[in-house]
Design a protein around this motif. Structure first.
Motif, PDB file in Angstrom:
ATOM      1  N   LEU A   1      11.285  -0.777 -19.935  1.00  0.00           N
ATOM      2  CA  LEU A   1      10.053   0.602 -19.050  1.00  0.00           C
ATOM      3  C   LEU A   1      10.648   1.699 -18.304  1.00  0.00           C
ATOM      4  CD1 LEU A   1       8.513  -2.675 -19.954  1.00  0.00           C
ATOM      5  CD2 LEU A   1       6.841  -1.673 -17.914  1.00  0.00           C
ATOM      6  N   SER A   2       9.937   2.607 -18.425  1.00  0.00           N
ATOM      7  CA  SER A   2      10.771   3.488 -17.704  1.00  0.00           C
ATOM      8  C   SER A   2       9.222   3.435 -16.548  1.00  0.00           C
ATOM      9  CB  SER A   2      10.867   4.503 -17.729  1.00  0.00           C
ATOM     10  OG  SER A   2      10.295   5.223 -18.081  1.00  0.00           O
ATOM     11  N   ILE A   3       9.098   3.930 -15.264  1.00  0.00           N
ATOM     12  CA  ILE A   3       8.154   3.849 -14.611  1.00  0.00           C
ATOM     13  C   ILE A   3       8.410   5.083 -13.040  1.00  0.00           C
ATOM     14  CG2 ILE A   3       7.740   1.175 -14.415  1.00  0.00           C
ATOM     15  CD1 ILE A   3       9.151   1.133 -11.372  1.00  0.00           C
ATOM     16  N   LEU A   4       7.532   5.145 -12.959  1.00  0.00           N
ATOM     17  CA  LEU A   4       7.382   5.947 -11.940  1.00  0.00           C
ATOM     18  C   LEU A   4       5.985   5.804 -10.475  1.00  0.00           C
ATOM     19  CD1 LEU A   4       6.952   9.837 -13.109  1.00  0.00           C
ATOM     20  CD2 LEU A   4       8.720   8.592 -11.861  1.00  0.00           C
ATOM     21  N   CYS A   5       6.839   5.642  -9.285  1.00  0.00           N
ATOM     22  CA  CYS A   5       5.450   5.570  -7.948  1.00  0.00           C
ATOM     23  C   CYS A   5       6.140   6.026  -7.071  1.00  0.00           C
ATOM     24  CB  CYS A   5       6.332   3.746  -7.508  1.00  0.00           C
ATOM     25  SG  CYS A   5       6.322   2.849  -9.008  1.00  0.00           S
ATOM     26  N   GLY A   6       4.554   6.329  -6.214  1.00  0.00           N
ATOM     27  CA  GLY A   6       4.133   7.013  -5.228  1.00  0.00           C
ATOM     28  C   GLY A   6       4.344   8.561  -5.492  1.00  0.00           C
ATOM     29  N   PHE A   7       4.850   9.438  -4.178  1.00  0.00           N
ATOM     30  CA  PHE A   7       4.847  10.644  -4.733  1.00  0.00           C
ATOM     31  C   PHE A   7       6.007  11.121  -5.936  1.00  0.00           C
ATOM     32  CE2 PHE A   7       4.300  10.400   0.143  1.00  0.00           C
ATOM     33  CZ  PHE A   7       4.040  11.244  -0.183  1.00  0.00           C
ATOM     34  N   ARG A   8       6.884  10.533  -6.766  1.00  0.00           N
ATOM     35  CA  ARG A   8       6.816  11.006  -8.065  1.00  0.00           C
ATOM     36  C   ARG A   8       6.033  10.800  -9.346  1.00  0.00           C
ATOM     37  NH1 ARG A   8      13.065   7.821  -9.504  1.00  0.00           N
ATOM     38  NH2 ARG A   8      13.834   8.688  -7.300  1.00  0.00           N
ATOM     39  N   ALA A   9       5.192   9.886  -9.066  1.00  0.00           N
ATOM     40  CA  ALA A   9       4.021   9.497 -10.129  1.00  0.00           C
ATOM     41  C   ALA A   9       3.345  10.977  -9.288  1.00  0.00           C
ATOM     42  CB  ALA A   9       3.251   8.769  -9.949  1.00  0.00           C
ATOM     43  N   LEU A  10       2.831  11.103  -8.220  1.00  0.00           N
ATOM     44  CA  LEU A  10       2.340  12.783  -8.079  1.00  0.00           C
ATOM     45  C   LEU A  10       3.041  13.110  -9.125  1.00  0.00           C
ATOM     46  CD1 LEU A  10      -0.032  13.556  -6.704  1.00  0.00           C
ATOM     47  CD2 LEU A  10       0.991  13.389  -4.332  1.00  0.00           C
ATOM     48  N   LEU A  11       4.093  13.716  -8.650  1.00  0.00           N
ATOM     49  CA  LEU A  11       4.677  15.315  -8.975  1.00  0.00           C
ATOM     50  C   LEU A  11       4.612  15.651 -10.723  1.00  0.00           C
ATOM     51  CD1 LEU A  11       7.637  15.206  -6.419  1.00  0.00           C
ATOM     52  CD2 LEU A  11       6.243  16.670  -6.745  1.00  0.00           C
ATOM     53  N   ASP A  12       5.088  14.658 -10.998  1.00  0.00           N
ATOM     54  CA  ASP A  12       4.523  14.163 -12.520  1.00  0.00           C
ATOM     55  C   ASP A  12       3.428  14.469 -12.987  1.00  0.00           C
ATOM     56  OD1 ASP A  12       5.764  13.249 -15.244  1.00  0.00           O
ATOM     57  OD2 ASP A  12       3.980  11.978 -14.680  1.00  0.00           O
ATOM     58  N   TYR A  13       2.292  14.542 -12.068  1.00  0.00           N
ATOM     59  CA  TYR A  13       1.084  14.089 -12.495  1.00  0.00           C
ATOM     60  C   TYR A  13       0.919  15.537 -12.358  1.00  0.00           C
ATOM     61  CZ  TYR A  13      -3.870  13.350 -12.934  1.00  0.00           C
ATOM     62  OH  TYR A  13      -5.218  13.410 -13.118  1.00  0.00           O
ATOM     63  N   ARG A  14       1.027  15.846 -11.411  1.00  0.00           N
ATOM     64  CA  ARG A  14       1.060  17.697 -11.120  1.00  0.00           C
ATOM     65  C   ARG A  14       1.382  18.162 -12.445  1.00  0.00           C
ATOM     66  NH1 ARG A  14       2.987  19.461  -5.448  1.00  0.00           N
ATOM     67  NH2 ARG A  14       1.362  18.051  -4.076  1.00  0.00           N
ATOM     68  N   ILE A  15       2.438  18.076 -12.599  1.00  0.00           N
ATOM     69  CA  ILE A  15       3.172  18.831 -13.687  1.00  0.00           C
ATOM     70  C   ILE A  15       2.681  18.685 -15.631  1.00  0.00           C
ATOM     71  CG2 ILE A  15       5.931  18.943 -15.491  1.00  0.00           C
ATOM     72  CD1 ILE A  15       7.131  18.403 -13.211  1.00  0.00           C
TER      73      ILE A  15
ATOM     74  N   GLY B   1       1.066  -1.180   0.058  1.00  0.00           N
ATOM     75  CA  GLY B   1       0.139  -0.157  -0.383  1.00  0.00           C
ATOM     76  C   GLY B   1       1.050   1.557  -0.122  1.00  0.00           C
ATOM     77  N   GLU B   2       1.922   1.086   0.803  1.00  0.00           N
ATOM     78  CA  GLU B   2       2.916   2.060   0.569  1.00  0.00           C
ATOM     79  C   GLU B   2       3.450   2.369  -0.946  1.00  0.00           C
ATOM     80  OE1 GLU B   2       5.532   2.519   3.989  1.00  0.00           O
ATOM     81  OE2 GLU B   2       4.114   1.681   5.068  1.00  0.00           O
ATOM     82  N   VAL B   3       3.613   2.383  -1.660  1.00  0.00           N
ATOM     83  CA  VAL B   3       4.124   2.375  -3.059  1.00  0.00           C
ATOM     84  C   VAL B   3       3.345   3.364  -3.951  1.00  0.00           C
ATOM     85  CG1 VAL B   3       4.401   1.301  -5.283  1.00  0.00           C
ATOM     86  CG2 VAL B   3       4.882   0.071  -3.409  1.00  0.00           C
ATOM     87  N   GLY B   4       1.483   3.869  -2.861  1.00  0.00           N
ATOM     88  CA  GLY B   4       0.814   4.707  -3.789  1.00  0.00           C
ATOM     89  C   GLY B   4       0.122   4.033  -4.849  1.00  0.00           C
ATOM     90  N   ILE B   5       0.822   4.471  -5.520  1.00  0.00           N
ATOM     91  CA  ILE B   5       0.886   4.365  -7.716  1.00  0.00           C
ATOM     92  C   ILE B   5       2.330   4.078  -8.171  1.00  0.00           C
ATOM     93  CG2 ILE B   5       0.833   7.050  -7.748  1.00  0.00           C
ATOM     94  CD1 ILE B   5      -1.738   5.824  -9.681  1.00  0.00           C
ATOM     95  N   PHE B   6       1.898   2.894  -9.072  1.00  0.00           N
ATOM     96  CA  PHE B   6       2.443   2.331  -9.996  1.00  0.00           C
ATOM     97  C   PHE B   6       2.240   2.928 -11.728  1.00  0.00           C
ATOM     98  CE2 PHE B   6       3.940  -0.237 -13.169  1.00  0.00           C
ATOM     99  CZ  PHE B   6       5.644  -0.982 -12.552  1.00  0.00           C
ATOM    100  N   LYS B   7       2.792   3.654 -12.009  1.00  0.00           N
ATOM    101  CA  LYS B   7       2.769   4.569 -13.373  1.00  0.00           C
ATOM    102  C   LYS B   7       3.558   4.017 -14.620  1.00  0.00           C
ATOM    103  CE  LYS B   7      -0.084   6.502 -16.133  1.00  0.00           C
ATOM    104  NZ  LYS B   7       0.351   5.115 -17.194  1.00  0.00           N
ATOM    105  N   VAL B   8       3.597   3.270 -15.475  1.00  0.00           N
ATOM    106  CA  VAL B   8       4.719   3.262 -16.281  1.00  0.00           C
ATOM    107  C   VAL B   8       4.798   4.048 -17.383  1.00  0.00           C
ATOM    108  CG1 VAL B   8       4.862   1.939 -18.455  1.00  0.00           C
ATOM    109  CG2 VAL B   8       4.051   0.569 -16.809  1.00  0.00           C
ATOM    110  N   MET B   9       5.237   4.746 -17.708  1.00  0.00           N
ATOM    111  CA  MET B   9       6.078   6.048 -18.800  1.00  0.00           C
ATOM    112  C   MET B   9       6.060   6.045 -19.913  1.00  0.00           C
ATOM    113  SD  MET B   9       5.300   7.801 -15.622  1.00  0.00           S
ATOM    114  CE  MET B   9       5.577   9.733 -16.193  1.00  0.00           C
ATOM    115  N   GLU B  10       7.404   5.098 -20.303  1.00  0.00           N
ATOM    116  CA  GLU B  10       7.603   4.650 -21.290  1.00  0.00           C
ATOM    117  C   GLU B  10       7.711   3.173 -21.607  1.00  0.00           C
ATOM    118  OE1 GLU B  10       8.139   7.398 -23.566  1.00  0.00           O
ATOM    119  OE2 GLU B  10       8.591   8.874 -22.856  1.00  0.00           O
ATOM    120  N   VAL B  11       7.383   2.619 -22.827  1.00  0.00           N
ATOM    121  CA  VAL B  11       7.912   1.399 -23.007  1.00  0.00           C
ATOM    122  C   VAL B  11       8.535   1.798 -24.349  1.00  0.00           C
ATOM    123  CG1 VAL B  11       6.860  -0.652 -23.676  1.00  0.00           C
ATOM    124  CG2 VAL B  11       5.569   0.174 -22.385  1.00  0.00           C
TER     125      VAL B  11
END
Ligand SMILES: [Zn+2]
Length: 402
Positions: free
Chosen positions: A238-252, A219-229
């Motif tokens: 694959l490049s990925i972002l998890c948790g706060f990094r994914a949130l920061l990316d989503y904000r931008i 649960g602490e991973v928060g979210i898992f998002k694939v960015m590029e394949v």
């Protein structure tokens, strides 16, 4: 061997330890503002660069830790000390106790990315039998490589499944099983490690040999998002972002999308079509303007006085071959340099200059030297680009040289 405190508690932030060794590394240059020291302790919370993951950051003995490396089980911290009063040979003495604190947001982010990677790799291994043959986790990017192909649809399904595992809040456990126990476990990354093997288990989803700190619960991973394949050595990267990094990316991404939506007056999910429309309109307008300018140019050329010496004309948006033809036309009936500058003051001008009686390379050399123009060609004709205003070109190039 350094005792790995992060192995026992991935959530501990502060520690004290005894200094085993502290020495200057390497000799600081005269211009350096800091002097670096290598520090070895009896134990540490700093995770070193290992297994594709960049090291922890933080403070040790009051100074920033800029690197952490491990060799033969010994962990070496490199710290940066500001040079103020001379350059002491030794900073800490062996036997001295010092305290350290890791940069927790940085570490926790790494834990989120790394556990996310294990979940995804476990699912890829379970469903496709591929191994994770490459992993890289730095402050700017997380990538993993698999030794088999995945379609876009595979990746979308796996990404969804990975987030389901996150939401199920499955405990993540690390342990050093005995050789006997180890034989019964089916785990990934078998060949990478020797000595005591640390197995990180995520319920029935994954078991993998790994030395890095992990979150205690998916649960602490928060979210898992694939960015590029992308295709990579017969498999995929694959490049990925998890948790706060994914949130920061989503904000931008969201803020950019909102801006584009505002500019194009289109709903956010329809901005791509709106931008395409604008681009098509711009291309059509450019073509029209270029066509009009080309007609204007031929009128200018026919209006040149017969005895005009070194005529230089300005236009914008006209294609290169029309310009070359026009310059050829001009050199037939005029002496000196005959040139056309195509562009505007903001983006600069591309130009073609020809001559039937002068060496154009002389002019090219002058433009390169005085205006850093990029140009070249033959004595009869040169071609290039110059970042200067029309006024400057007229004043310094046309008047002085033609
Ligand atoms: Zn791992």
């Amino acid at each position: 061997m350094t005792k790995k405190l992060y192995d026992e508690d991935a959530y501990a932030k502060k520690f004290t330890a005894e200094v085993i060794m502290c020495e200057q590394y390497p000799a600081a240059t005269e211009a350096a503002e800091t002097i670096k020291y290598d520090v070895v302790l009896d134990q540490t919370l700093f995770f070193p660069e290992e297994g594709g993951q960049t090291p922890d950051k933080g403070m040790l003995g009051g100074y920033p830790v800029v690197d952490v490396q491990i060799k033969d089980g010994i962990i070496t911290h490199t710290i940066a000390v500001p040079i103020m009063d001379g350059k002491p040979d030794s900073l800490f003495n062996a036997g001295e106790r010092i305290s350290g604190e890791i940069d927790w947001p940085h570490r926790f982010s790494n834990m989120q990315q790394h556990t996310g990677e294990h979940i995804f790799s476990g699912l890829v291994n379970r469903d496709y039998g591929y191994d994770n043959v490459g992993f890289h986790l730095s402050d700017s990017i997380v990538t993993m490589d698999y030794n088999g192909p995945l379609t876009e649809e595979d990746v979308r399904r796996l990404e969804w499944e990975c987030n389901r595992v996150i939401m199920q809040q499955i405990p993540v456990k690390a342990a050093y099983p005995s050789d006997e126990e180890l034989e019964k476990i089916d785990y990934r990354c078998k060949k990478e490690l020797t000595g005591a093997i640390r197995i990180v288990t995520i319920g029935s989803v994954d078991a993998c040999a790994c030395c890095a700190p992990h979150v205690r619960n998916t649960g602490e991973v928060g979210i898992f998002k694939v960015m590029e394949v992308s295709s990579y050595k017969g498999g995929v990267r694959l490049s990925i972002l998890c948790g706060f990094r994914a949130l920061l990316d989503y904000r931008i991404v969201r803020s950019h999308l909102r801006e584009i939506s505002h500019i194009t007056s289109a709903p956010m999910y329809e901005t791509a079509e709106a931008v395409q429309r604008l681009k098509d309109e711009r291309d059509a307008a450019r073509q029209k303007a270029g066509e009009a300018n080309r007609r204007m140019l031929s009128i200018q050329i026919s209006a040149l006085r017969e005895d005009a010496l070194s005529p230089m004309l300005f236009t914008d948006g006209v294609d290169t071959s029309s310009i070359r033809n026009a310059v050829n036309e001009m050199t037939k009936s005029h002496d000196g340099y005959c040139g056309i500058f195509n562009g505007n003051d903001k983006e600069g001008y591309s130009f073609i200059i020809g001559s039937r009686d002068l060496d154009c390379n002389d002019l090219a050399a002058f433009m390169r030297e005085k205006f850093q123009a990029k140009c070249g060609g033959k004595a009869e004709m040169i071609q290039g680009h110059i970042d200067a205003s029309r006024a400057t070109i007229q004043k310094f190039i046309v008047v002085s040289h033609c």
